[in-house]
Motif scaffolding. Structure first.
Motif, short mmCIF file in Angstrom:
data_model
loop_
_atom_site.label_atom_id
_atom_site.label_comp_id
_atom_site.label_asym_id
_atom_site.label_seq_id
_atom_site.Cartn_x
_atom_site.Cartn_y
_atom_site.Cartn_z
N UNK A 78 -37.06 -2.25 57.23
CA UNK A 78 -36.62 -3.36 56.39
C UNK A 78 -35.82 -2.88 55.19
N UNK A 79 -36.15 -1.70 54.68
CA UNK A 79 -35.43 -1.14 53.54
C UNK A 79 -34.02 -0.71 53.91
N UNK A 156 -34.17 6.32 49.25
CA UNK A 156 -34.15 6.15 47.80
C UNK A 156 -33.04 5.19 47.39
N UNK A 157 -31.87 5.31 47.99
CA UNK A 157 -30.77 4.38 47.71
C UNK A 157 -31.16 2.96 48.12
N UNK A 163 -33.91 -3.33 44.55
CA UNK A 163 -34.25 -3.79 43.20
C UNK A 163 -33.24 -4.80 42.68
N UNK A 164 -32.03 -4.86 43.30
CA UNK A 164 -31.04 -5.85 42.89
C UNK A 164 -31.54 -7.27 43.12
N UNK A 165 -32.50 -7.42 44.02
CA UNK A 165 -33.03 -8.74 44.32
C UNK A 165 -33.98 -9.26 43.24
N UNK A 166 -34.36 -8.39 42.30
CA UNK A 166 -35.30 -8.82 41.25
C UNK A 166 -34.76 -10.00 40.45
N UNK A 167 -33.42 -10.02 40.26
CA UNK A 167 -32.81 -11.09 39.48
C UNK A 167 -32.11 -12.12 40.36
N UNK A 168 -32.47 -12.11 41.64
CA UNK A 168 -31.81 -13.03 42.58
C UNK A 168 -32.87 -13.56 43.54
N UNK A 169 -33.87 -14.23 42.99
CA UNK A 169 -35.00 -14.65 43.80
C UNK A 169 -34.84 -16.08 44.28
N UNK A 170 -35.39 -16.34 45.42
CA UNK A 170 -35.44 -17.68 45.98
C UNK A 170 -36.38 -18.54 45.13
N UNK A 171 -36.01 -19.80 44.81
CA UNK A 171 -36.93 -20.64 44.04
C UNK A 171 -38.25 -20.89 44.76
N UNK A 183 -38.67 -2.67 46.29
CA UNK A 183 -38.34 -1.58 45.37
C UNK A 183 -39.56 -0.75 44.99
N UNK A 184 -40.77 -1.30 45.21
CA UNK A 184 -41.98 -0.53 44.94
C UNK A 184 -42.07 0.74 45.79
N UNK A 185 -41.31 0.76 46.89
CA UNK A 185 -41.37 1.90 47.80
C UNK A 185 -40.82 3.17 47.15
#
Length: 312
Positions: A78-79, A156-157, A163-171, A183-185
């Motif tokens: 998935x990553x 790692x990349x 982590x870019x999805x942290x500010x682009x979340x589904x409502x 990104x916790x991985x």
């Protein structure tokens, strides 16, 4: 040559550690994965491929460890899928612009760090096609992630891009199309490397520096794909239909990139790109689910012991 470790037989005490799932996850992140419909869909997609057979080496593991291998394999897949799909899309655009030029000339379409990132990904996918497609034993796939620097760099990349999805979340965070935050991985990867008898804690800074360089190149690659997209639009559909590059999924539709708008410093394309990759992947998974026979349907129950959980 990138640093790597090789296993020999009979197994040493270090190599015996390859029988133990190397990554750990805290209970908070485990719970988030358990409730993420999109991640469960990806797990089901991999189960539909019958990719659950273990080699003799990992076949002797406990059932709990086998379940951990499967989940860690699924997280790895998935990553990396968004990164590999960006590469595939860049390949389609390059072929559309170059026409009948030889495949090894494709990087000439791009410039600067984007060219270097494309060349690196091209070599990686050609050499690691089976790993990218999760072919083979789940335990071997997870173990292979730590065998050489290139696979570590790619993961790692992928963590940094996730982590870019942290500010682009589904409502609706648990909606079926809302991708998991993985990104916790990165923390799990660092901990696994720190505790690895071959790598140890001293390698992290070097690996992180190389990953940041590749990340910048991939970001430039995405920007140039958006730039070239309108120029190649007339030929992309035909090029995608005849794409013979190593695939990253059984069948992918065309990745939709956001339009070019605004000055470069105000553009924040990566979240939309990662979301687009997941949308395409989930569409493939939904199609596979619709077409498979009901008699071969496999459940996606999430075992509570799929990870070696820390107490934090």
């Amino acid at each position: 040559m990138a640093p790597h470790r090789a296993f020999s037989f009979p197994l040493s005490h270090i190599e015996e550690d390859s029988r133990i799932p190397p990554f750990e996850l805290n209970k908070k992140n485990l719970s988030a994965l358990r409730s993420c419909e999109a991640f469960q869909t990806i797990r089901e997609l991999l189960l539909d491929r019958k990719a659950t057979e273990f080699c003799d080496h990992h076949g002797r593991d406990s059932q709990e460890d086998k379940e951990a291998w499967l989940l860690q394999r699924d997280i790895t897949y998935a990553l990396i899928v968004p990164v590999l799909e960006i590469y595939r899309h860049a390949t389609v655009i390059a072929k559309a612009l170059l026409g009948n030029r030889h495949i090894f000339d494709l990087e000439l379409v791009f410039r600067g760090e984007a060219r270097g990132a494309f060349s690196w990904l091209q070599c990686f996918v050609m050499e690691e096609e089976d790993w990218c497609l999760t072919r083979g034993c789940p335990g071997c796939i997870v173990t292979h992630a730590l065998v050489a620097e290139p696979t570590i760099r790619l993961i790692l990349v992928a963590c940094k891009l996730s982590s870019a999805l942290n500010n682009h979340r589904d409502p609706q965070p648990h909606h079926s199309t809302s991708p998991p935050l993985l990104d916790f991985w990165q923390h799990a990867l660092k901990k696994a490397l720190d505790e690895d008898p071959f790598w140890g804690p001293h390698v992290w800074r070097t690996f992180e520096s190389r990953a940041k360089a590749l990340e910048r190149g991939i970001e430039d690659l995405v920007e140039q794909c958006i730039e070239f997209g309108s120029l190649a639009a007339a030929n992309i559909a035909a090029a995608d239909g005849n794409d013979d590059s190593p695939p990253t999924s059984p069948k992918y539709g065309m990745l939709k990139l956001p339009p070019t708008s605004g000055p470069p410093e105000q553009r924040n394309w990566m979240p939309s790109v990662i979301m687009g990759c997941w949308t395409t992947l989930l569409a493939d998974a939904a199609e596979a689910k619709r077409t498979r026979s009901s008699s071969s349907s496999v459940g996606t129950a999430f075992h509570p012991l799929l990870f070696r959980c820390s107490t934090t």
